[in-house]
Design a protein around this motif. Structure first.
Motif, PDB file in Angstrom:
ATOM      1  N   GLN A 136      15.329  -3.695  10.584  1.00 15.10           N
ATOM      2  CA  GLN A 136      16.144  -3.512   9.363  1.00 15.10           C
ATOM      3  C   GLN A 136      15.574  -2.357   8.528  1.00 15.10           C
ATOM      4  O   GLN A 136      15.122  -2.547   7.395  1.00 15.10           O
ATOM      5  N   THR A 137      15.581  -1.194   9.094  1.00 12.66           N
ATOM      6  CA  THR A 137      14.996  -0.009   8.469  1.00 12.66           C
ATOM      7  C   THR A 137      15.965   1.148   8.706  1.00 12.66           C
ATOM      8  O   THR A 137      16.463   1.310   9.825  1.00 12.66           O
ATOM      9  N   CYS A 138      16.210   1.934   7.673  1.00 10.44           N
ATOM     10  CA  CYS A 138      17.195   3.026   7.823  1.00 10.44           C
ATOM     11  C   CYS A 138      16.770   4.046   8.875  1.00 10.44           C
ATOM     12  O   CYS A 138      17.619   4.695   9.481  1.00 10.44           O
ATOM     13  N   ILE A 139      15.445   4.208   9.050  1.00 15.06           N
ATOM     14  CA  ILE A 139      14.987   5.199  10.029  1.00 15.06           C
ATOM     15  C   ILE A 139      14.664   4.555  11.378  1.00 15.06           C
ATOM     16  O   ILE A 139      14.072   5.201  12.249  1.00 15.06           O
ATOM     17  N   SER A 140      15.059   3.310  11.558  1.00 14.71           N
ATOM     18  CA  SER A 140      14.823   2.625  12.834  1.00 14.71           C
ATOM     19  C   SER A 140      15.627   3.295  13.956  1.00 14.71           C
ATOM     20  O   SER A 140      16.806   3.600  13.777  1.00 14.71           O
TER      21      SER A 140
ATOM     22  N   PHE B 229      10.794  -2.220  15.875  1.00 13.84           N
ATOM     23  CA  PHE B 229      10.639  -3.622  15.469  1.00 13.84           C
ATOM     24  C   PHE B 229      10.043  -3.787  14.071  1.00 13.84           C
ATOM     25  O   PHE B 229       9.877  -4.914  13.605  1.00 13.84           O
ATOM     26  N   ARG B 230       9.720  -2.654  13.418  1.00 11.53           N
ATOM     27  CA  ARG B 230       9.273  -2.742  12.021  1.00 11.53           C
ATOM     28  C   ARG B 230      10.387  -3.409  11.209  1.00 11.53           C
ATOM     29  O   ARG B 230      11.552  -3.049  11.330  1.00 11.53           O
ATOM     30  N   ASN B 231      10.023  -4.424  10.447  1.00  2.82           N
ATOM     31  CA  ASN B 231      11.001  -5.109   9.597  1.00  2.82           C
ATOM     32  C   ASN B 231      12.190  -5.631  10.429  1.00  2.82           C
ATOM     33  O   ASN B 231      13.334  -5.603   9.976  1.00  2.82           O
TER      34      ASN B 231
ATOM     35  N   LEU C  26      20.863  10.151  -3.033  1.00  2.00           N
ATOM     36  CA  LEU C  26      21.347   9.105  -2.116  1.00  2.00           C
ATOM     37  C   LEU C  26      20.555   9.075  -0.818  1.00  2.00           C
ATOM     38  O   LEU C  26      20.456  10.091  -0.126  1.00  2.00           O
ATOM     39  N   GLU C  27      20.018   7.912  -0.504  1.00  2.00           N
ATOM     40  CA  GLU C  27      19.361   7.714   0.793  1.00  2.00           C
ATOM     41  C   GLU C  27      20.187   6.641   1.503  1.00  2.00           C
ATOM     42  O   GLU C  27      20.143   5.475   1.129  1.00  2.00           O
ATOM     43  N   LEU C  28      20.971   7.073   2.486  1.00  2.00           N
ATOM     44  CA  LEU C  28      22.004   6.190   3.051  1.00  2.00           C
ATOM     45  C   LEU C  28      21.680   5.781   4.490  1.00  2.00           C
ATOM     46  O   LEU C  28      20.534   5.838   4.914  1.00  2.00           O
TER      47      LEU C  28
ATOM     48  N   TRP D  24      17.175  -4.309  -0.201  1.00  3.61           N
ATOM     49  CA  TRP D  24      16.342  -5.484   0.079  1.00  3.61           C
ATOM     50  C   TRP D  24      15.354  -5.241   1.223  1.00  3.61           C
ATOM     51  O   TRP D  24      14.438  -6.030   1.412  1.00  3.61           O
ATOM     52  N   ASN D  25      15.546  -4.195   2.007  1.00  2.00           N
ATOM     53  CA  ASN D  25      14.685  -4.096   3.203  1.00  2.00           C
ATOM     54  C   ASN D  25      13.260  -3.668   2.881  1.00  2.00           C
ATOM     55  O   ASN D  25      12.320  -4.057   3.564  1.00  2.00           O
ATOM     56  N   PHE D  26      13.088  -2.865   1.799  1.00  2.00           N
ATOM     57  CA  PHE D  26      11.749  -2.517   1.323  1.00  2.00           C
ATOM     58  C   PHE D  26      11.726  -2.781  -0.191  1.00  2.00           C
ATOM     59  O   PHE D  26      11.924  -1.867  -0.993  1.00  2.00           O
ATOM     60  N   PRO D  27      11.503  -4.054  -0.563  1.00  2.00           N
ATOM     61  CA  PRO D  27      11.719  -4.451  -1.969  1.00  2.00           C
ATOM     62  C   PRO D  27      10.783  -3.779  -2.966  1.00  2.00           C
ATOM     63  O   PRO D  27      11.101  -3.723  -4.148  1.00  2.00           O
TER      64      PRO D  27
ATOM     65  N   PRO E 112       8.951  15.025   2.490  1.00  2.00           N
ATOM     66  CA  PRO E 112      10.322  14.785   2.000  1.00  2.00           C
ATOM     67  C   PRO E 112      11.056  13.798   2.904  1.00  2.00           C
ATOM     68  O   PRO E 112      11.139  14.009   4.111  1.00  2.00           O
ATOM     69  N   PHE E 113      11.584  12.745   2.308  1.00  2.00           N
ATOM     70  CA  PHE E 113      12.304  11.708   3.054  1.00  2.00           C
ATOM     71  C   PHE E 113      13.758  11.779   2.632  1.00  2.00           C
ATOM     72  O   PHE E 113      14.084  11.690   1.457  1.00  2.00           O
ATOM     73  N   GLY E 114      14.660  11.949   3.597  1.00  2.00           N
ATOM     74  CA  GLY E 114      16.072  11.990   3.253  1.00  2.00           C
ATOM     75  C   GLY E 114      16.881  12.502   4.425  1.00  2.00           C
ATOM     76  O   GLY E 114      16.320  12.955   5.424  1.00  2.00           O
TER      77      GLY E 114
ATOM     78  N   ALA F 167       0.845  -1.210   0.000  1.00  2.00           N
ATOM     79  CA  ALA F 167       0.000   0.000   0.000  1.00  2.00           C
ATOM     80  C   ALA F 167       0.877   1.256   0.000  1.00  2.00           C
ATOM     81  O   ALA F 167       0.603   2.225  -0.725  1.00  2.00           O
ATOM     82  N   TYR F 168       1.925   1.212   0.823  1.00  2.00           N
ATOM     83  CA  TYR F 168       2.876   2.342   0.892  1.00  2.00           C
ATOM     84  C   TYR F 168       3.523   2.558  -0.487  1.00  2.00           C
ATOM     85  O   TYR F 168       3.616   3.679  -0.990  1.00  2.00           O
ATOM     86  N   ALA F 169       3.918   1.445  -1.118  1.00  2.94           N
ATOM     87  CA  ALA F 169       4.579   1.525  -2.429  1.00  2.94           C
ATOM     88  C   ALA F 169       3.625   2.108  -3.470  1.00  2.94           C
ATOM     89  O   ALA F 169       4.012   2.969  -4.272  1.00  2.94           O
TER      90      ALA F 169
ATOM     91  N   THR G 166       9.284   2.112  -6.021  1.00  5.24           N
ATOM     92  CA  THR G 166       8.212   3.014  -6.476  1.00  5.24           C
ATOM     93  C   THR G 166       8.496   4.459  -6.066  1.00  5.24           C
ATOM     94  O   THR G 166       8.093   5.387  -6.751  1.00  5.24           O
ATOM     95  N   ARG G 167       9.203   4.636  -4.949  1.00  5.28           N
ATOM     96  CA  ARG G 167       9.566   5.984  -4.487  1.00  5.28           C
ATOM     97  C   ARG G 167      10.475   6.691  -5.496  1.00  5.28           C
ATOM     98  O   ARG G 167      10.513   7.905  -5.591  1.00  5.28           O
ATOM     99  N   LYS G 168      11.220   5.903  -6.283  1.00  9.00           N
ATOM    100  CA  LYS G 168      12.111   6.471  -7.315  1.00  9.00           C
ATOM    101  C   LYS G 168      11.417   6.447  -8.688  1.00  9.00           C
ATOM    102  O   LYS G 168      11.440   7.424  -9.426  1.00  9.00           O
TER     103      LYS G 168
ATOM    104  N   PRO H 208       6.802   8.260  10.868  1.00 10.45           N
ATOM    105  CA  PRO H 208       6.638   9.472  10.057  1.00 10.45           C
ATOM    106  C   PRO H 208       6.590   9.238   8.539  1.00 10.45           C
ATOM    107  O   PRO H 208       6.305  10.181   7.809  1.00 10.45           O
ATOM    108  N   SER H 209       6.859   8.013   8.071  1.00  9.79           N
ATOM    109  CA  SER H 209       6.994   7.817   6.611  1.00  9.79           C
ATOM    110  C   SER H 209       5.679   8.020   5.868  1.00  9.79           C
ATOM    111  O   SER H 209       4.655   7.460   6.252  1.00  9.79           O
ATOM    112  N   THR H 210       5.709   8.789   4.821  1.00  9.60           N
ATOM    113  CA  THR H 210       4.558   8.967   3.928  1.00  9.60           C
ATOM    114  C   THR H 210       5.064   9.513   2.601  1.00  9.60           C
ATOM    115  O   THR H 210       6.058  10.254   2.556  1.00  9.60           O
TER     116      THR H 210
HETATM  117  C1  SIN Z   1      14.285   2.795   4.588  1.00  8.67           C
HETATM  118  O1  SIN Z   1      14.534   2.082   5.520  1.00  8.67           O
HETATM  119  O2  SIN Z   1      15.180   3.153   3.822  1.00  8.67           O
HETATM  120  C2  SIN Z   1      12.892   3.267   4.244  1.00  8.67           C
HETATM  121  C3  SIN Z   1      11.986   3.369   5.384  1.00  8.67           C
HETATM  122  C4  SIN Z   1      10.705   4.101   5.083  1.00  8.67           C
HETATM  123  O3  SIN Z   1      10.440   4.520   3.964  1.00  8.67           O
HETATM  124  O4  SIN Z   1       9.941   4.257   6.023  1.00  8.67           O
END
Ligand code: SIN
Length: 480
Positions: A280-284, A275-277, A247-249, A149-152, A448-450, A103-105, A157-159, A442-444
């Motif tokens: 294994q999430t960059c914003i964890s 504990f989402r994923n 780059l989203e690092l 691989w964490n959000f396949p 702006p995500f970055g 749904a997010y994608a 779709t974000r790109k 906060p993701s939506t």
């Molecule tokens: C990510 O971990 O890179 C994405 C997380 C998100 O979009 O909420």
């Protein structure tokens, strides 16, 4: 039925060498499928297909492109269950999370479809009366994406959504661990009317494909989500062609709980974001900073909340925490926990990976709570990427902000407070691209995500993402 071939110029094809590699289920190590082990030649063929498709695609209207993106999003939503099951098999995340990711994608396609219609130019008053000054926004051209691989699905779709909406074509190289979701999305894209060459997907060798993306002069933008180390490597490699990078690092998010916080909300936010994923999430959140006045209560409630989580294969109903992606991930998380304990942290639960049942891999890292964390420990400096909550006490706001900012990373930060003046002070002081105030999710697609500093360059989502895929052209018009 699953798609296991690459998409180049609208045709489903194997790698030019005929080689394949196995896609494994991280919960069982079963081979889910074999996909093309593409390399440089495959990437170049895809780039050239994207370049051929580019003039025609950019000349379509934004409305035409939007209609295709809406159709694609609608078919993702209709086929959520099939796509989610495929994602869980190759990635491991619980089915409920995989459905949420679909749904997010889809929401990135929907958002971008409309943003593409708002790529306004400007007319600027000229310095002399015999001229007019116009500013146009135009598609950059051929773009490439390397996705994690964490959000396949969502990281593609974000790109892809904004690139296509802006009138660009794209070549996607999905992570080796999770190519099947990418190929399934590409199938839906073809069915939705994305013309041949506008979207191409090449699975295979990341080094060879990444090098082709950076070296081929047709590629104008490379968008990458992944580690800071790889991001730095791409920046160095892009020096010759000056390919624009988005780059989203890596992240190393602080999660601050002030003494006036609503602890129920803080615990719920901490569990949701940590504990989402399986972490294994960059914003964890990677560092829990808790005021000493509420420390014991917060930890007691977190311990109870951790006990409610259930590790197991993602396809089983009720499972909240799936396997980590591979053995290296398990080893890193374990090393962080062991290092913390060796340096004096107290392990309150978890601490190791388990094999929940026969036939499963031992990659299910138990939800872990550590107290007594301090600045000397690895988990205070490095991204753990696992289900570990390490709690460090603080005494006042200035100390919490200083600890939070004491890192080269700057992706996401969270804090919980009821004090409105503090909300402004701390939100402004945190050196992070995303700040969750009393909000662990906060993701939506609308925002702006970055990140700042070593967490990346550019923004994905909201209207800002269109900047990544457009050029600004200034036209000076002499009236004669
Ligand atoms: C990510 O971990 O890179 C994405 C997380 C998100 O979009 O909420």
């Amino acid at each position: 039925m699953m798609q296991t071939l690459n998409l180049v110029d609208g045709v489903w094809i194997p790698a030019q060498t005929g080689e394949t590699f196995d896609v494994l289920d991280p919960a069982t190590d079963e081979v889910v499928a074999r996909v093309p082990n593409g390399g440089r030649a495959d990437a170049v063929a895809a780039i050239e297909a994207a370049a051929r498709a580019q003039p025609r695609w950019r000349s379509t209207t934004a409305d035409h492109r939007a209609a295709i993106l809406w159709r694609l999003a609608a078919s993702m939503r209709t086929q959520t269950d099939r796509l989610a099951r495929l994602m869980t098999r190759e990635q491991g995340k619980p089915l409920a999370e995989a459905r949420g990711e679909i749904a997010y994608a889809a929401s990135f396609f929907e958002w971008a479809a409309e943003e593409g219609k708002r790529l306004h130019g400007e007319v600027i008053p000229a310095p002399t009366s015999d001229k007019r000054i116009m500013v146009l926004r135009q598609p950059v051209g051929v773009t490439a994406a390397i996705t994690p691989w964490n959000f396949p699905a969502a990281m593609i779709t974000r790109k892809l959504g904004p690139a296509l909406a802006a009138g660009c074509t794209m070549v996607v190289k999905p992570a080796e661990q999770t190519p099947l979701s990418a190929l399934a999305l590409a199938e839906l894209a073809v069915d939705a009317g994305v013309p041949p060459g506008v979207l191409n997907v090449v699975t295979g060798d990341p080094e060879a494909i990444g090098a082709a993306f950076l070296e081929h002069p047709a590629v104008r933008v490379l968008s990458f989500t992944g580690s800071t180390e790889v991001g730095q490597h791409l920046v160095a490699r892009s020096a010759q062609t000056l390919t624009r990078l988005s780059l989203e690092l890596g992240g190393h998010a602080p999660f601050i709980v002030f003494d006036d916080a609503d602890l129920d909300a803080a615990v719920a936010g901490a569990i949701a974001s940590k504990f989402r994923n399986a972490g294994q999430t960059c914003i964890s959140p990677n560092r829990f900073l808790v005021h000493h006045a509420v420390h014991d209560e917060f930890c007691a409630r977190m311990l109870e909340a951790c006990a409610m989580l259930r590790s197991g294969p993602g396809c089983e109903e009720g499972v909240t925490t799936g396997p980590l992606i591979d053995d290296a991930a398990v080893a890193k998380v374990k090393a962080h926990v062991d290092d913390a304990v060796a340096r004096g942290a107290v392990l309150r639960c978890g601490g190791e990976a388990v094999r929940p049942a026969a036939g499963l891999t031992p990659r299910f890292f138990a939800p872990t709570l550590l107290e007594g964390v301090d600045g000397s420990m690895r988990l205070s400096h490095e991204e753990t990427f696992g289900p570990v909550v390490g709690v460090r006490e603080f005494s006042d706001e200035a100390e919490a902000v200083a600890i939070a900012n004491d890192t080269p990373y700057g992706l996401a930060a969270y804090f919980y407070t009821r004090d409105h003046a503090r909300v402004w002070r701390v939100a402004e002081a945190l050196e992070y691209g995303i700040v969750g105030v009393n909000d662990g999710a906060p993701s939506t697609a609308r925002a702006p995500f970055g990140g700042m500093k070593h967490s990346g360059m550019g923004r994905e989502g909201g209207r800002w993402v269109m900047d990544e895929y457009t050029e600004i052209k200034y036209v000076s018009w002499g009236l004669g």
